[in-house]
Motif scaffolding. Sequence first.
Motif: not given
Length: 582
Positions: A159, A190-191, A193, A195, A211-213, A215, A219-220, A581
């Motif tokens: 982000t 990298q973390t 994600w 989808f 999309a869900f982060d 870490s 949610w996005h 990732h």
Amino acid sequence: MISENLTDETSLHQELEVLSVSKRLVRSLSQKLKRKNQGNIVDDDEDNTRGISIKCPTLYTRSGGCKVGATTGDEFSDCRRRPSCSNEEAKGYNYKPVCGPDDTTIDCFSYGVKDRFWKRSNRKLTEVEESQQQQQQQVSHVFLPDDIVEMCLVRLPLTSLMKARLVCKKWRALTSTTRFMQMRRDGLFQTPWLFLFGAVKDGFCSREIHAFDVSLNKWHRIESEVLKGRFMFSVVNIQDNIYVVGGCSSLTNFGKLDRSSVKTHKGVLVFSPLTKSWHKVASMKHARSKPVLGVYEVKSDFVVVKSQNNRQERRVVRTRVGGVSDVYEDPHRLSVRRQLRYSLDENEVSFGRQKSEHVKRKDSRRFLIIAVGGVGSWEEALDSCEIYDSCTNKWVEVQKVPVDFGVVCSGVVCNGVFYVYSESDNLVGYDIEKGYWVGIQTMRLGSRVHEYYPKLIACEKRLFMVMVSWCEGEGQIGRRNKAVRKVWELDFVGFKWGEVCMHPDAPMDWNAVFVGDRNLILGVEMFKIFGQVLDFLTVFDVSDVGKKKKKKKNWVHVSRNQVAHQLDASSCVTKSVAVVHL
């Protein structure tokens, strides 16, 4: 005497004339003072801030006249040559300012003299200001080398990296190269994600991708016009990209979830979350909806084994528990060896062609996508299998699944074998390097609820399965619950399933999706209850499974009711999930 008197009278007349002129000048200056009093106050404040005061000089005369104002010279030098009173003449007299009290301000100089006087007396101050401006300009032009900028940007989360790309074109170019992405992979910056695809809103296939982060636990939402009107597709990820394979679209009501007249697709789309861009790759040989997919990385000189045999000529190699062959009255497995010999003879020509295609791309990483099963254009269950090569951008049809295997419901790649599970509780594995199917016999796992299909998951080279079965007794389950979702692990030595843990939630979603990511199992459940669609995201860590000293293993609820409250109940059937990732 008479001459002396005359001289005294003339001197007195001259002094009176000077006094009259001075009074006249004072009168005119006082009028100007009233007009310019307000404007001059502001100018004096500015001059005082610069460190110099340009007011009327406090020149004192015996009679109160202004010697500067009395001069008739236009130049500043003429005013300076005007004689002034000496100190001896000033003794014993009470002098006062010519132009009024001390706090009044008036400009007694001619036009332009004030600026020249300020520049001459304040030259040092201007030099200091110019030096400060030069220093500020030098500080503003300080820059870092590109290598250091990359080292700073590569450590940012996704982000923050997206926001950093909006700073300038240079940062956007640095963060969009393949070298930069490889640095993020190699440095483990990298973390994960998650989808979520296939959302349905107001009866139409939504173009939104959720999309869900993992870490940051947030949610996005991503808008995508490409997926508008497409549903029942499968997704799989290769490095940073997500492949959308197959699917359906309505012929009569485009964009709407209508199964009355649909078109089944065989096209493949690729979505890049980092750039939010789409592009197409080669289409499949057969049109499929909801195919079972698997991904496997191979070497650059790997050759895909094609198969052109008919179903009647194929036999399936099956093994019992312990690895004993069950080929009836064929102890030397002659039929199997004959089958492999025929398949190799048929593909000798294709081997040489494929090797020549890969000579140019030996350094690039090569991935295979295996697609099996699914539903065809006539709503029939497919048993064909085909493989996509990322280097050649081609699909190759390989050997079909065994005859008596059943309908494919789940599959995953683990240790170089593509394991596939059927609705009739059969398990087979496709050896990717050798190019044939191997039947695997395992023990039955109690009474399975047939409405819930098992899901195969691969984590850290271990094979797991999530299955819903009926409760054998009340115990900890309770009287109200009739079924429970359990996690099983396959032992590759004895081919036995062992129970690992139990999912805490009741199995409300019969189409729940479970995916593996390194040492984690992520599950997404969506169901409608009391007129509202709910969603749950749970995570399970398998790293401690199998150890003697282990803690109580529980599923963790990461997200609850943050996405599905705006979606339709059809999203429970059409959803698909991929973990990347970034």
